[in-house]
Design a protein around this motif. Structure first.
Motif, mmCIF file in Angstrom:
data_model
loop_
_atom_site.group_PDB
_atom_site.id
_atom_site.type_symbol
_atom_site.label_atom_id
_atom_site.label_comp_id
_atom_site.label_asym_id
_atom_site.label_seq_id
_atom_site.Cartn_x
_atom_site.Cartn_y
_atom_site.Cartn_z
ATOM 1 N N TRP A 75 28.148 68.459 13.313
ATOM 2 C CA TRP A 75 29.009 67.456 12.702
ATOM 3 C C TRP A 75 30.319 68.059 12.226
ATOM 4 N N ARG A 76 30.332 69.349 11.906
ATOM 5 C CA ARG A 76 31.538 69.993 11.374
ATOM 6 C C ARG A 76 32.679 69.970 12.387
ATOM 7 N N VAL A 77 32.376 70.269 13.644
ATOM 8 C CA VAL A 77 33.441 70.285 14.649
ATOM 9 C C VAL A 77 33.947 68.878 14.923
ATOM 10 N N PHE A 78 33.057 67.888 14.831
ATOM 11 C CA PHE A 78 33.501 66.506 15.028
ATOM 12 C C PHE A 78 34.323 66.017 13.837
ATOM 13 N N PHE A 79 34.018 66.500 12.638
ATOM 14 C CA PHE A 79 34.842 66.181 11.474
ATOM 15 C C PHE A 79 36.257 66.729 11.694
ATOM 16 N N ARG A 80 36.332 67.985 12.109
ATOM 17 C CA ARG A 80 37.645 68.590 12.355
ATOM 18 C C ARG A 80 38.373 67.911 13.514
ATOM 19 N N LEU A 81 37.623 67.477 14.536
ATOM 20 C CA LEU A 81 38.241 66.749 15.643
ATOM 21 C C LEU A 81 38.800 65.412 15.160
ATOM 22 N N ALA A 82 38.086 64.751 14.263
ATOM 23 C CA ALA A 82 38.574 63.484 13.709
ATOM 24 C C ALA A 82 39.879 63.698 12.954
ATOM 25 N N VAL A 83 39.965 64.793 12.211
ATOM 26 C CA VAL A 83 41.213 65.107 11.501
ATOM 27 C C VAL A 83 42.333 65.359 12.509
ATOM 28 N N ALA A 84 42.013 66.041 13.604
ATOM 29 C CA ALA A 84 43.020 66.310 14.639
ATOM 30 C C ALA A 84 43.483 65.006 15.291
ATOM 31 N N TYR A 85 42.546 64.093 15.548
ATOM 32 C CA TYR A 85 42.936 62.777 16.087
ATOM 33 C C TYR A 85 43.880 62.077 15.118
ATOM 34 N N ALA A 86 43.550 62.102 13.832
ATOM 35 C CA ALA A 86 44.397 61.445 12.831
ATOM 36 C C ALA A 86 45.778 62.096 12.791
#
Length: 154
Positions: free
Chosen positions: A113-124
């Protein structure tokens, strides 16, 4: 105005409008006419949808915040590594570069989940809010399944 303040103001407005709609719905149903009853029932449905949406948004926000706090405690929160223009806006090429790196990390670690959290921040950061939200929801789902093997929701 912060986004949290704006959220509370809009939530209060939604609740006031919901109360007005319900009040008008009661008056329409009290007319006893079929059209009035139909419109009165609709006046109950619209606030119900609004309250459902508000509840879903609050749950999403709390879950995202919980993940951010946990990631911060682990020292894994993404730092602001983006270049900015002199006016303070995010440089698009910088956001794309960070996004490509985060996407590769997520593809390499599908269950974290950590990498997907960081990916979500990158999308934002890249300005893609719908994908950021969907990716954050995926991170929340992964977090829930990693901490609770049964998969029950709190």
């Amino acid at each position: 105005m912060t986004s949290r303040t704006g959220f509370f103001l809009l939530s209060a407005a939604l609740l006031v409008v919901s109360l007005i709609c319900v009040g008008e719905g009661v008056q329409l149903i009290a007319t006893g006419k079929p059209l009035g009853i139909g419109l009165g029932v609709c006046a109950f449905v619209v606030p119900a949808i609004g309250v459902w949406f508000l509840r879903a948004t609050v749950r999403f926000g709390r879950a995202s915040e919980r993940l951010a706090k946990e990631l911060e405690a682990e020292g894994g929160l993404p730092v602001d590594e983006l270049r900015r223009t002199p006016g303070g806006r995010i440089d698009r090429a910088s956001a794309d570069e960070v996004f490509a790196r985060r996407k590769a990390e997520a593809e390499a670690a599908q269950g974290d989940w950590r990498v997907f959290f960081r990916l979500a921040v990158a999308y934002a950061d890249a300005g893609d809010t719908p994908r950021a939200r969907k990716t954050m929801q995926h991170a929340i789902k992964l977090h829930g399944s990693s901490t609770d093997p049964i998969g029950s929701k709190s």
